[in-house]
Design an enzyme around this catalytic site. Structure first.
Site, PDB file in Angstrom:
ATOM      1  N   GLN A  32       3.484  89.946  64.937  1.00 21.54           N
ATOM      2  CA  GLN A  32       2.367  90.716  65.518  1.00 21.54           C
ATOM      3  C   GLN A  32       2.493  92.188  65.111  1.00 21.54           C
ATOM      4  O   GLN A  32       3.544  92.628  64.651  1.00 21.54           O
ATOM      5  CB  GLN A  32       2.409  90.604  67.045  1.00 21.54           C
ATOM      6  CG  GLN A  32       3.757  90.937  67.659  1.00 21.54           C
ATOM      7  CD  GLN A  32       4.045  90.166  68.924  1.00 21.54           C
ATOM      8  OE1 GLN A  32       3.155  89.684  69.645  1.00 21.54           O
ATOM      9  NE2 GLN A  32       5.327  90.000  69.222  1.00 21.54           N
ATOM     10  N   HIS A  90       5.158  94.646  86.851  1.00 20.99           N
ATOM     11  CA  HIS A  90       6.507  94.062  86.844  1.00 20.99           C
ATOM     12  C   HIS A  90       7.032  93.807  88.249  1.00 20.99           C
ATOM     13  O   HIS A  90       7.704  92.804  88.492  1.00 20.99           O
ATOM     14  CB  HIS A  90       7.456  94.947  86.029  1.00 20.99           C
ATOM     15  CG  HIS A  90       7.124  94.947  84.568  1.00 20.99           C
ATOM     16  ND1 HIS A  90       6.474  96.004  83.946  1.00 20.99           N
ATOM     17  CD2 HIS A  90       7.267  93.992  83.624  1.00 20.99           C
ATOM     18  CE1 HIS A  90       6.276  95.700  82.683  1.00 20.99           C
ATOM     19  NE2 HIS A  90       6.735  94.483  82.443  1.00 20.99           N
ATOM     20  N   ASP A 118       9.830  93.512  76.351  1.00 19.86           N
ATOM     21  CA  ASP A 118       9.888  94.958  76.604  1.00 19.86           C
ATOM     22  C   ASP A 118      11.023  95.296  77.580  1.00 19.86           C
ATOM     23  O   ASP A 118      11.361  96.449  77.776  1.00 19.86           O
ATOM     24  CB  ASP A 118       8.530  95.450  77.165  1.00 19.86           C
ATOM     25  CG  ASP A 118       8.106  94.619  78.365  1.00 19.86           C
ATOM     26  OD1 ASP A 118       7.154  93.840  78.217  1.00 19.86           O
ATOM     27  OD2 ASP A 118       8.753  94.713  79.425  1.00 19.86           O
ATOM     28  N   GLU A 120      12.682  85.497  73.927  1.00 19.28           N
ATOM     29  CA  GLU A 120      11.637  86.337  73.313  1.00 19.28           C
ATOM     30  C   GLU A 120      11.545  85.962  71.835  1.00 19.28           C
ATOM     31  O   GLU A 120      12.550  85.935  71.139  1.00 19.28           O
ATOM     32  CB  GLU A 120      12.033  87.812  73.491  1.00 19.28           C
ATOM     33  CG  GLU A 120      11.298  88.799  72.589  1.00 19.28           C
ATOM     34  CD  GLU A 120       9.782  88.761  72.732  1.00 19.28           C
ATOM     35  OE1 GLU A 120       9.288  89.015  73.855  1.00 19.28           O
ATOM     36  OE2 GLU A 120       9.107  88.447  71.735  1.00 19.28           O
ATOM     37  N   GLY A 137       9.531  80.180  73.121  1.00 15.73           N
ATOM     38  CA  GLY A 137       9.763  79.690  74.480  1.00 15.73           C
ATOM     39  C   GLY A 137       9.460  78.210  74.637  1.00 15.73           C
ATOM     40  O   GLY A 137      10.108  77.498  75.399  1.00 15.73           O
ATOM     41  N   ASP A 185       6.438  85.781  81.222  1.00 15.64           N
ATOM     42  CA  ASP A 185       5.889  87.134  81.020  1.00 15.64           C
ATOM     43  C   ASP A 185       5.384  87.212  79.580  1.00 15.64           C
ATOM     44  O   ASP A 185       5.862  87.979  78.748  1.00 15.64           O
ATOM     45  CB  ASP A 185       7.004  88.162  81.254  1.00 15.64           C
ATOM     46  CG  ASP A 185       6.516  89.588  81.055  1.00 15.64           C
ATOM     47  OD1 ASP A 185       7.370  90.481  80.870  1.00 15.64           O
ATOM     48  OD2 ASP A 185       5.287  89.795  81.043  1.00 15.64           O
ATOM     49  N   ASP A 218      -1.172  87.558  76.087  1.00 11.95           N
ATOM     50  CA  ASP A 218      -2.367  86.726  76.310  1.00 11.95           C
ATOM     51  C   ASP A 218      -2.349  85.546  75.332  1.00 11.95           C
ATOM     52  O   ASP A 218      -1.640  85.590  74.332  1.00 11.95           O
ATOM     53  CB  ASP A 218      -3.617  87.585  76.061  1.00 11.95           C
ATOM     54  CG  ASP A 218      -3.572  88.833  76.945  1.00 11.95           C
ATOM     55  OD1 ASP A 218      -3.813  89.924  76.428  1.00 11.95           O
ATOM     56  OD2 ASP A 218      -3.198  88.697  78.124  1.00 11.95           O
ATOM     57  N   PRO A 258       1.414  84.098  68.875  1.00  9.80           N
ATOM     58  CA  PRO A 258       2.550  83.220  69.229  1.00  9.80           C
ATOM     59  C   PRO A 258       2.503  82.732  70.680  1.00  9.80           C
ATOM     60  O   PRO A 258       3.175  81.793  71.056  1.00  9.80           O
ATOM     61  CB  PRO A 258       3.775  84.106  68.976  1.00  9.80           C
ATOM     62  CG  PRO A 258       3.284  85.508  68.987  1.00  9.80           C
ATOM     63  CD  PRO A 258       1.853  85.466  68.574  1.00  9.80           C
TER      64      PRO A 258
HETATM   65  N1  SAM Z   1       2.997  92.066  80.385  1.00  2.00           N
HETATM   66  C1  SAM Z   1       2.433  91.648  79.110  1.00  2.00           C
HETATM   67  C2  SAM Z   1       1.128  90.919  79.316  1.00  2.00           C
HETATM   68  O1  SAM Z   1       0.863  90.529  80.471  1.00  2.00           O
HETATM   69  O2  SAM Z   1       0.412  90.749  78.317  1.00  2.00           O
HETATM   70  C3  SAM Z   1       3.439  90.812  78.352  1.00  2.00           C
HETATM   71  C4  SAM Z   1       4.604  91.655  77.941  1.00  2.00           C
HETATM   72  S1  SAM Z   1       5.780  91.030  76.836  1.00  2.00           S
HETATM   73  C5  SAM Z   1       5.791  92.337  75.678  1.00  2.00           C
HETATM   74  C6  SAM Z   1       5.001  89.694  76.012  1.00  2.00           C
HETATM   75  C7  SAM Z   1       5.992  89.105  75.028  1.00  2.00           C
HETATM   76  O3  SAM Z   1       5.790  87.699  74.848  1.00  2.00           O
HETATM   77  C8  SAM Z   1       5.900  89.715  73.615  1.00  2.00           C
HETATM   78  O4  SAM Z   1       7.066  90.461  73.354  1.00  2.00           O
HETATM   79  C9  SAM Z   1       5.762  88.503  72.687  1.00  2.00           C
HETATM   80  O5  SAM Z   1       6.507  88.647  71.494  1.00  2.00           O
HETATM   81  C10 SAM Z   1       6.337  87.397  73.571  1.00  2.00           C
HETATM   82  N2  SAM Z   1       5.919  86.037  73.180  1.00  2.00           N
HETATM   83  C11 SAM Z   1       4.688  85.630  72.757  1.00  2.00           C
HETATM   84  N3  SAM Z   1       4.698  84.317  72.479  1.00  2.00           N
HETATM   85  C12 SAM Z   1       5.973  83.868  72.739  1.00  2.00           C
HETATM   86  C13 SAM Z   1       6.600  82.596  72.643  1.00  2.00           C
HETATM   87  N4  SAM Z   1       5.928  81.517  72.226  1.00  2.00           N
HETATM   88  N5  SAM Z   1       7.915  82.492  72.997  1.00  2.00           N
HETATM   89  C14 SAM Z   1       8.607  83.590  73.423  1.00  2.00           C
HETATM   90  N6  SAM Z   1       8.067  84.841  73.526  1.00  2.00           N
HETATM   91  C15 SAM Z   1       6.757  84.964  73.186  1.00  2.00           C
END
Ligand code: SAM
Length: 267
Positions: free
Chosen positions: A30, A61, A85, A104, A135, A152, A155, A159
């Protein structure tokens, strides 16, 4: 003057003046763009979606972590999916948990967050284990049983799309202890009703108790955000609150009751 714009619909959204660019690179997964804004402080965005701002991240959070954790007296094993994060993990460590697993998919998000956010010491806790992995794959193979699982994720784009599928939910149930709790960020009540209906339809078939709750998150689409609390044992408004960390900025016993009271427009 540089601006950052996030479109919440084709004709409305949010914008920030970009006072200073701190990081701007496409990772394997991304676009990671981190900048400074006078009003909101440091703003982390992924694929042009706001993930958090320093000024208002606590609403999100604290709401994601404490309503469930305050019901568990001694959480031994906690799993966080997404959350690169680091702030969700930082809030969890206010409860002195046993072992925390953070899964992550994008290591770059962790590296950038360690470098630019003041809660980076959460990443250094000795009882935190970080898995740079998808995940969906992690829970499919996991043979751990967790007291609490927190999703967490971003959207349902890129991924994160796979984190909104039924077989992922079934695997989450498999790796959750019988008296465990699953909490997921559940998108915007104003913009994402279709996704929410689908999440609720699937999860309410898998868990006896499945409750939405909401909190303000000013810089997320619609300015309020939803979460889903799922368990076969804990009822969020009936189970006893065991422990609330001191000096939280949003969550409290009274807020616990308020956030589960769903306003009519959402019922
Ligand atoms: N609070 C934010 C929101 O509500 O949109 C989310 C924060 S956190 C930065 C979201 C994280 O999910 C990102 O770092 C992204 O890389 C991770 N992510 C996305 N798809 C994922 C997957 N399939 N497995 C693990 N992590 C994933």
């Amino acid at each position: 003057m540089k601006e950052f714009k996030e479109f919440h619909s084709e004709d409305a959204g949010i914008f920030f003046r970009v006072d200073k660019i701190l990081f701007n690179k496409r990772s394997k997964f991304q676009k990671i763009f981190l900048f400074e804004n006078k009003t909101f402080g440091r703003v982390l965005t992924l694929d042009d979606l706001v993930m958090l701002t320093e000024k208002d991240e606590f609403f999100y959070h604290e709401s994601l972590v404490h309503p469930a954790l305050s019901l568990l007296s001694k959480p031994d094993k906690i799993l966080v999916i997404g959350g690169g994060d680091g702030k969700t993990v930082y809030e969890i460590f206010k409860h002195k948990p046993g072992e925390v697993h953070l899964v992550e998919i994008d290591e770059e998000v962790i590296r950038v967050s360690e470098r630019f956010f003041k809660w980076e010491k959460g990443f250094k806790k000795k009882n935190l284990k970080i898995f740079i992995q998808d995940g969906v794959e992690f829970v499919r193979e996991a043979d751990y049983r967790y007291d609490l699982i927190i999703i967490d994720s971003s959207d349902p784009v890129g991924p994160a799309k796979k984190l909104y599928k039924r077989d992922f939910y079934l695997n989450l149930k498999r790796v959750l202890k019988k008296k465990g709790i699953l909490v997921m960020q559940a998108e915007s009540p104003l913009y994402h009703r279709k996704i929410q209906k689908k999440m609720y339809k699937e999860l309410s078939k898998i868990f006896k108790i499945c409750r939405f709750y909401i909190s303000p998150v000013p810089t997320y689409p619609g300015g309020i955000w939803a979460y889903l609390f799922c368990s076969d044992y804990y009822e969020p408004l009936k189970s006893k609150i065991k422990r609330i960390p001191r000096r939280l900025k949003f969550y409290s016993r009274k807020v616990h009751r308020a956030i589960f009271e769903i306003a009519n427009f959402l019922k």
